[in-house]
Design an enzyme around this catalytic site. Structure first.
Site, mmCIF file in Angstrom:
data_model
loop_
_atom_site.group_PDB
_atom_site.id
_atom_site.type_symbol
_atom_site.label_atom_id
_atom_site.label_comp_id
_atom_site.label_asym_id
_atom_site.label_seq_id
_atom_site.Cartn_x
_atom_site.Cartn_y
_atom_site.Cartn_z
ATOM 1 N N ALA A 69 -4.901 4.169 0.747
ATOM 2 C CA ALA A 69 -5.903 3.659 1.691
ATOM 3 C C ALA A 69 -5.471 2.291 2.223
ATOM 4 O O ALA A 69 -4.745 1.553 1.551
ATOM 5 C CB ALA A 69 -7.263 3.564 1.006
ATOM 6 N N PRO A 70 -5.935 1.911 3.415
ATOM 7 C CA PRO A 70 -5.541 0.653 4.033
ATOM 8 C C PRO A 70 -6.488 -0.494 3.697
ATOM 9 O O PRO A 70 -7.519 -0.294 3.045
ATOM 10 C CB PRO A 70 -5.626 0.987 5.520
ATOM 11 N N LYS A 85 -4.651 4.976 -4.225
ATOM 12 C CA LYS A 85 -4.186 3.586 -4.300
ATOM 13 C C LYS A 85 -4.805 2.776 -3.166
ATOM 14 O O LYS A 85 -4.555 3.047 -1.991
ATOM 15 C CB LYS A 85 -2.663 3.491 -4.207
ATOM 16 N N PRO A 86 -5.617 1.759 -3.486
ATOM 17 C CA PRO A 86 -6.085 0.854 -2.447
ATOM 18 C C PRO A 86 -4.968 -0.109 -2.064
ATOM 19 O O PRO A 86 -3.961 -0.223 -2.769
ATOM 20 C CB PRO A 86 -7.236 0.105 -3.129
ATOM 21 N N SER A 104 0.307 1.903 8.655
ATOM 22 C CA SER A 104 1.165 1.639 9.800
ATOM 23 C C SER A 104 2.071 2.830 10.090
ATOM 24 O O SER A 104 2.281 3.693 9.238
ATOM 25 C CB SER A 104 2.027 0.405 9.537
ATOM 26 N N GLU A 149 -2.708 9.200 9.088
ATOM 27 C CA GLU A 149 -3.532 8.542 10.109
ATOM 28 C C GLU A 149 -2.945 7.151 10.277
ATOM 29 O O GLU A 149 -3.089 6.299 9.414
ATOM 30 C CB GLU A 149 -5.002 8.491 9.686
ATOM 31 N N CYS A 155 -7.692 0.923 14.169
ATOM 32 C CA CYS A 155 -6.729 1.694 14.972
ATOM 33 C C CYS A 155 -7.333 2.225 16.252
ATOM 34 O O CYS A 155 -6.607 2.604 17.175
ATOM 35 C CB CYS A 155 -6.176 2.859 14.147
ATOM 36 N N GLU A 160 0.990 -2.423 18.660
ATOM 37 C CA GLU A 160 -0.342 -2.650 18.092
ATOM 38 C C GLU A 160 -0.466 -4.073 17.573
ATOM 39 O O GLU A 160 0.300 -4.500 16.711
ATOM 40 C CB GLU A 160 -0.606 -1.647 16.963
#
Length: 479
Positions: free
Chosen positions: A152-153, A178-179, A230, A251, A285, A381
């Site tokens: 996760a981001p 995993k965070p 990313s 994603e 995003c 981005e």
């Protein structure tokens, strides 16, 4: 006086544990720039333990009925709702997000999404059983894929964790999540809440850095790797997963075009675009950060947007008047500032363009005009509170500019002309097209992109099905 740091731990097989080798990382509150906790810097031994726990739990969880999985997820949703204040506080300390907006804009959708997937567990669809060959009956089975490695981001740590674990668990899979190394606190708290609901090993949390995530993706146990992050990270995951043909769900980045035609309601468009561009400090995003405006209204629009930016406030989490908090970390602050510092001579900063305050990682709401299609800030981005504006002459040029980037996650069109809106939504090469709005999401509709924005869907029945595999069973009617 020295304040004792909070100690976060991994959650593996139903137990909270330090990293096997005792290594830790410091966790910083981005609103203050100060360390407030430590988290495990997990290595191969920790990943092995989590994968073993998930693998051991999988047969039992796979064989639960959909109604049992639904009941468990509904209990998790209720428990999250009951401890909403704790989750919001942890998320705000993780990220610097405003407390009020996190409580109103993130926690309720998160709980709703868990409840959606609880219902989806009982609504798997497939072709009907039937005789497609004389004397033979065919049946389609949808089965869980197995152990899922999920990364996760840091931009939405809580919500993205839900987008990962809820569909996976609803489908009968087990999870090692995993965070981000900068935002582990809310995920560890979720594990504490989930502990009383799910069997041991169904849900596991491993804290760590990129090397930890790499070890998870490369591990032989998971049948699927899922990441929100990313493009670079997604490409690395896809490459690593290809070595043993894991299923991959990506994603990745975005560069959403916001196409404003001359008949749009300018006041409404400016107001909504400013919110959709600056919410969460633009660290989204799908953020409305690349605006394309018809040349006939360009100057009026830019002037109004610059004023909206000047009226937008960033600040401390407990300030009720702020729209967004700090950028997540010093590297992100440096990245955003770098885009502004490297602007070409033909660009003009209409608002913002600077850091705010001398504590934390705050950046002013920024508007940049006068840009060309091949400029760095148009093609790449930024992931910060920066909205760029370009002008276009006609519908064909608007479409050319909109599609002329490597990302393809989300987009929006602003017009009163229904035919134009339909043409643009058909031809925009993005996974989502909003018309006269930008950024609303609902659990029932899919979220995911094309091109370098990745593949696979979050949310919706499509996202749920991504965590299943299809098996054909054929039986002879002769016995």
């Amino acid at each position: 006086m020295t304040t004792e740091l909070r100690r976060l731990r991994n959650y593996i097989g139903g137990e909270f544990k330090d990293a096997a080798d005792g290594r830790t990382t410091e966790v910083v509150n981005p609103a203050t720039g100060e360390v407030y906790a430590t988290a495990p810097l997990s290595g191969q031994a920790d990943v092995d333990a989590a994968m073993a726990a998930a693998a051991a739990a999988f047969p039992g969880w796979r064989d639960t009925t959909p109604s049992e999985r639904q009941k468990a997820l509904l209990k998790i949703a209720d428990a999250f709702e009951a401890r909403a204040d704790e989750l919001v506080a942890a998320e705000s300390e993780n990220t610097g997000k405003p407390l009020g907006l996190t409580a109103s804009e993130e926690l309720p959708p998160m709980v709703d999404q868990i409840r959606f997937f609880a219902g989806a567990a009982r609504l798997l669809e497939g072709r009907s059983a039937g005789e497609y060959m004389d004397g033979m009956t065919s049946i389609i089975r949808r089965e869980p894929v197995g152990v899922c490695a999920q990364v996760a981001p840091w931009n939405y740590p809580m919500m993205m964790a839900v987008w990962k674990f809820a569909p996976a668990i609803a489908a009968g899979n087990t999870v090692v999540l995993k965070p981000s190394d900068t935002t582990p606190a809310s995920t560890v708290l979720m594990a504490e809440i989930i502990d009383s609901v799910l069997p041991k090993g169904v849900f596991n949390v491993v804290c760590g850095d990129r090397e930890t995530g790499k070890a998870m993706v490369e591990h032989s146990t998971p049948a699927m790797a899922s990441i929100t992050g990313s493009v670079r990270a997604g490409m690395q995951v896809a490459e690593s997963a290809s070595k043993d043909v894991k299923r991959v769900h990506l994603e990745l980045g975005g560069k959403a075009p916001v196409v404003v035609f001359q008949d749009a309601d300018i006041a409404k468009a400016v107001e909504d675009i400013a919110v959709a561009g600056y919410f969460n400090a633009g660290q989204d995003c799908t953020a409305a950060t690349r605006v394309l405006v018809h040349e006939s209204i360009h100057d009026e629009f830019v002037s109004a947007l610059a004023k909206a930016a000047a009226d937008t406030k960033t600040g401390a989490p407990d300030d009720e008047d702020v729209l967004y908090g700090p950028l997540n970390n010093p590297n992100q602050l440096k990245q955003v500032a770098g885009f502004i510092e490297r602007l070409p001579a033909h660009a003009k900063v209409e608002a913002g363009g600077h850091q705010v305050g001398d504590k934390g990682y705050f950046y002013a709401p920024t508007v940049v005009s006068g840009l060309k299609q091949d400029d760095e800030i148009i093609q790449n981005e930024v992931f910060g509170p920066v909205i760029t504006v370009q002008s276009f002459t006609d519908e064909a040029q608007a479409l050319e500019y909109a599609n002329g980037v490597e990302f393809a996650l989300a987009s929006s069109v602003w017009t009163k002309d229904h035919g134009r809106a339909m043409r643009m939504s058909k031809n925009l090469d993005f996974g989502c097209v909003w018309i006269n709005t930008h950024i609303p999401l609902v659990a029932e509709m899919p979220h995911g992109g094309f091109k370098k924005s990745g593949y696979g869907k979050d949310l919706s029945a499509y996202g749920f099905e991504d965590y299943t595999r299809i098996k054909h069973v054929m039986t002879s009617l002769d016995g």
